[in-house]
Scaffold this motif. Structure first.
Motif, short mmCIF file in Angstrom:
data_model
loop_
_atom_site.label_atom_id
_atom_site.label_comp_id
_atom_site.label_asym_id
_atom_site.label_seq_id
_atom_site.Cartn_x
_atom_site.Cartn_y
_atom_site.Cartn_z
N MET A 31 0.84 -1.18 0.00
CA MET A 31 0.00 0.00 0.00
C MET A 31 0.88 1.24 0.00
N SER A 32 0.64 2.15 -0.85
CA SER A 32 1.47 3.34 -0.99
C SER A 32 1.16 4.34 0.11
N GLY A 33 2.19 5.08 0.52
CA GLY A 33 2.00 6.14 1.50
C GLY A 33 1.58 7.44 0.88
N GLY A 34 1.39 7.50 -0.45
CA GLY A 34 1.09 8.76 -1.10
C GLY A 34 -0.37 8.97 -1.39
N GLY A 35 -1.24 7.99 -1.13
CA GLY A 35 -2.65 8.14 -1.42
C GLY A 35 -3.41 8.69 -0.23
N THR A 64 -5.60 6.69 1.49
CA THR A 64 -5.82 5.59 2.41
C THR A 64 -4.61 5.43 3.33
N ALA A 65 -4.88 5.33 4.63
CA ALA A 65 -3.79 5.21 5.58
C ALA A 65 -3.15 3.83 5.52
N THR A 66 -1.86 3.77 5.66
CA THR A 66 -1.15 2.50 5.79
C THR A 66 -1.26 2.03 7.23
N ARG A 67 -0.88 0.78 7.47
CA ARG A 67 -0.88 0.26 8.83
C ARG A 67 0.04 1.10 9.72
N ALA A 68 1.18 1.50 9.20
CA ALA A 68 2.11 2.31 9.97
C ALA A 68 1.48 3.63 10.38
N HIS A 112 -6.57 -2.85 14.59
CA HIS A 112 -6.27 -2.02 13.44
C HIS A 112 -7.07 -2.53 12.24
N PRO A 113 -7.50 -1.65 11.35
CA PRO A 113 -8.28 -2.09 10.18
C PRO A 113 -7.58 -3.22 9.43
N GLY A 114 -8.35 -4.26 9.11
CA GLY A 114 -7.81 -5.41 8.39
C GLY A 114 -7.33 -6.53 9.29
N TYR A 170 -12.66 -0.93 15.63
CA TYR A 170 -11.41 -0.71 14.91
C TYR A 170 -10.73 0.56 15.45
N THR A 171 -9.40 0.54 15.44
CA THR A 171 -8.62 1.73 15.77
C THR A 171 -8.95 2.83 14.78
N ARG A 172 -9.11 4.04 15.28
CA ARG A 172 -9.43 5.13 14.35
C ARG A 172 -8.26 5.37 13.40
N GLU A 173 -8.58 5.65 12.16
CA GLU A 173 -7.56 5.96 11.17
C GLU A 173 -7.29 7.46 11.15
N PRO A 174 -6.15 7.87 10.66
CA PRO A 174 -5.84 9.31 10.63
C PRO A 174 -6.79 10.08 9.72
N THR A 175 -7.08 11.31 10.13
CA THR A 175 -7.87 12.19 9.28
C THR A 175 -7.01 12.67 8.11
N ALA A 176 -7.64 13.32 7.16
CA ALA A 176 -6.89 13.85 6.02
C ALA A 176 -5.83 14.85 6.48
N GLY A 177 -6.20 15.67 7.47
CA GLY A 177 -5.24 16.64 7.99
C GLY A 177 -4.08 15.97 8.69
N GLU A 178 -4.35 14.92 9.45
CA GLU A 178 -3.28 14.19 10.12
C GLU A 178 -2.38 13.48 9.13
N LEU A 179 -2.96 12.92 8.08
CA LEU A 179 -2.15 12.28 7.05
C LEU A 179 -1.20 13.28 6.40
N ARG A 180 -1.70 14.47 6.14
CA ARG A 180 -0.85 15.49 5.53
C ARG A 180 0.32 15.83 6.46
N LEU A 181 0.03 16.00 7.76
CA LEU A 181 1.09 16.31 8.71
C LEU A 181 2.12 15.19 8.77
#
Length: 255
Positions: free
Chosen positions: A1-5, A7-11, A203-205, A227-238
């Motif tokens: 899974m790419s870190g550039g989209g 969708t959050a990665t597991r990390a 964690h999701p999955g 499920y553990t909450r996934e990062p928001t769009a703003g958190e992903l950007r940060l």
């Protein structure tokens, strides 16, 4: 899974789970040990815990939140070892340590594997784990959840668990608090009557079966596990653009 989209990665989910241990912590020192916890502490400071104190990993209190591996542009204080110990002893610190072994009560081992007198493997040593666990809030980060880490009985107690703190009495139990355990599979706490480890979120999955199969003791599992909450769009950007543009998180928790 790419870190550039989008969708959050597991990390990245792990980063958010680690950040959550410092939610609304106030003006306490965050001491993250590990790449993902360090990113999580920075994320918490930039979002829901603006008063959190961060260091450069040595003796400087950072006034800004630089990217991983980058020195701060703003230094707001000096934290020599004696001052750091004063924060530990007065409970004004929340450390997130690692664990080579962890049992159901939260006893942690980072010293040796095997019999203490003739160990099969020598590790870090006890270091500051006892003082951390009896003086200030402690959480744990385990990047690879397995039965080698989550064991029925640790080979040596370094970080003090709930059972041993209780047996030792007020001197050990008064400020003892193990908050969360975050792994690459989920988030765990000790919110049970006997203060043993409980699965709080997946964690999701990830499935409950995966977690129980990778845990070497009987884990408390509620009837419904969120499920553990996934990062928001703003958190992903940060995370991706400001805190960890080099993608160090993906090396600690590969996709």
């Amino acid at each position: 899974m790419s870190g550039g989209g989008t969708t959050a990665t597991r990390a990245e989910t792990c980063v958010v789970a680690c950040a959550e241990v410092w939610r609304d912590a106030g003006e306490v020192l965050a001491s993250p040990m590990g790449t993902v916890p360090a990113i999580g502490a920075r994320l918490a400071r930039l979002t829901f815990s603006p008063d959190l104190l961060l260091t450069d990993g040595e003796a400087l209190l950072m006034g800004d939140v630089p990217a991983m591996g980058t020195p701060p542009d703003v230094v707001e204080g000096w934290l020599p070892y004696r001052a750091h110990l004063a924060l530990v002893a007065t409970g004004r610190r929340h450390v997130m340590m690692g664990a080579s072994q962890l049992d159901r009560f939260g006893n942690q081992n980072i010293s040796c594997i095997g019999d203490w007198e003739r160990p099969g493997r020598q590790l870090l040593g006890v270091r500051g784990a006892p003082a951390n666990t009896v003086n200030n809030t402690t959480s744990y980060w385990v990047p690879k959840h397995s039965t080698r880490v989550f064991v029925e009985r640790v080979d040596m107690v370094c970080g003090v668990g709930h059972d041993r703190a209780r047996e030792a009495g007020p001197a050990a139990a008064r400020y003892h608090r193990i908050a969360d355990v975050v792994t690459d599979l989920g988030v765990f706490d000790f919110d049970t009557p006997d203060r043993t480890m409980r699965l709080r979120s997946l964690h999701p999955g990830v499935t409950v079966e995966q977690v129980t199969r990778a845990t070497g003791f009987a884990l408390t599992v509620p009837g419904e596990v969120p499920y553990t909450r996934e990062p928001t769009a703003g958190e992903l950007r940060l995370i991706r653009e400001e805190i960890d543009p080099e993608g160090l998180r993906e090396r600690e928790v590969p996709a």
